[in-house]
Design a protein around this motif. Structure first.
Motif: not given
Length: 437
Positions: A374, A378, A400-401, A403-404, A407-408
């Protein structure tokens, strides 16, 4: 204590030679010396003493034919004259001892810290064969390193051989020092090949520190020393590590760097008449590097292990240059340090997407492997979209990938530079950074 002293004294007496064969210098060049009178008895790799006006100069036999032998001197040939005596010292080897821990030695096993160095009881060859492949143990358990990236995403296991690929000035020595201090092992052997003289003390006192030095043996050959000394440095260090391994110890072996070892071998091989091939390196370079790497790794049943990290200098991040290409193919993983990451101030400057540990997936649980995958997804998603993100061309919600990843990314990038209290704690932090899903 008395038995140890007696064994050391016996080794000192056994090393004495009551007589030596003598030859003469018949030709002197700027890099090599031609010898007569020794062709029938000398062997490749034998050590000789060359008579000079100022005393004796060490040399190594690198070529033999029916009429003469050629030796490379370990120093300047100034002062050598035709007809000077040459004394054949004979076969090469080392008398390592467990009492060398905390010491600094040269490639010939002489102390560099001004204190007497005990001689071990047994002579060990500098270039032995690796342990039999069919009798070696498997890779062992995961090791704590004190660094979050290696405790999670790039795990190091006992007996693993890892390559550290980096250009100059991107934190390679600092990372080696951190691993020398923090990686779980009984002892450490550190080879510094071709380092600048002023950096030796800095590495020992500031980079490695008293904690790391207390469990380490450092073998050093600075950049001003001859090619035979610089090449010998890694062989000597590996021989010391093997002695500790055979005593049942888990040894951390750090080599800085294999590139300078290969460059020194190139000088020796060309002087011996071997032709240059790929980018100036002689054909024997590949076998020389692979044979060294194979000596590290898991030992036989009942013996210890050598966990090794070999650093490689890659100019311009060229991972296809000969030394990097040869070494990467025989190791159990590679770590790439990127200049662009170092330039923005994140250390260690590990480029995770270009790095891999071949101890996976066995070194981690199913849940941990899922977290590792994961994290890579990212970072990969952010890397592919970074130009659009930085230029403001990416619209949130488009992927979505991505966006995630956005965020991190900050927390994940910072995690790669963090210290660690152990794999369990580091994976817990990584799980919190990545979040659910």
């Amino acid at each position: 204590m008395a038995e140890a002293t007696l064994a050391q004294l016996t080794a000192e007496i056994a090393a004495l030679k009551p007589s030596m064969a003598v030859g003469r210098i018949s030709s002197v060049g700027r890099g090599a010396v031609e010898l007569t009178g020794l062709s029938e008895i000398a062997a490749l790799g034998d050590q000789v003493w060359l008579g000079t006006r100022d005393g004796r100069l060490r040399g190594e036999i690198v070529h033999i034919d029916r009429s003469c032998a050629i030796a490379l001197p370990d120093g300047s040939v100034d002062g050598i004259r035709l007809g000077d005596q040459v004394m054949l010292q004979g076969g090469d080897g080392l008398y390592p001892d467990l009492g060398w821990q905390g010491r600094i030695i040269d490639p010939y096993g002489n102390p560099l810290d001004g204190r007497p160095l005990p001689r071990g009881p047994d002579l060990r060859p500098l270039r032995p064969h690796a342990p039999p492949a069919t009798q070696r143990k498997r890779l062992g358990t995961r090791l704590g390193t004190g660094l979050a990236v290696f405790d999670t995403l790039l795990p190091i296991v006992r007996g693993q051989r890892l390559g550290l690929f980096a250009g100059s000035g991107v934190g390679k020595s600092s990372l080696l020092g951190a691993l020398g201090r923090g990686l779980q092992a009984d002892r450490a052997v550190i080879a510094l090949v071709g380092e600048r003289g002023r950096e030796l003390r800095h590495f020992i006192e500031d980079v490695l520190g008293p904690e790391g030095m207390a469990r380490s043996v450092i073998v050093a050959a600075t950049s001003d020393q001859s090619a035979i000394a610089r090449r010998r440095c890694l062989w000597t260090a590996m021989t010391v590590a093997e002695h500790m391994r055979d005593a049942g110890e888990h040894v951390l072996f750090l080599a800085d760097s294999v590139t300078r070892f290969a460059e020194a071998h190139r000088e020796v091989a060309l002087a011996a008449g071997e032709p240059a091939s790929l980018r100036g390196y002689p054909p024997s370079t590949a076998h020389m590097i692979m044979a060294l790497a194979e000596r590290a790794g898991p030992g036989l049943d009942g013996a210890g292990d050598i966990t090794a990290i070999f650093s490689v200098l890659v100019a311009g991040s060229d991972m296809e240059e000969p030394v990097a290409d040869i070494l990467r193919g025989v190791l159990d993983g590679h770590v790439v340090l990127a200049r662009e990451i170092a330039e923005r101030g994140r250390f260690p400057a590990v480029d995770l997407l270009r790095s891999a540990s071949r101890s996976l997936p066995e070194a981690a649980s199913a849940e941990e492997n899922a977290l590792i995958g994961k994290a890579r997804r990212r970072l990969g998603a952010y890397d592919r979209a970074e130009l659009m993100i930085q230029s403001g061309l990416y619209s949130p919600g488009s992927d979505p990938e991505i966006d995630a990843a956005i965020r991190c990314y900050g927390a994940l990038d910072g995690f790669l530079a963090d210290r660690s209290d152990g794999p369990s704690a580091a994976f817990k932090r990584l799980r919190a950074i990545l979040g659910p899903g």
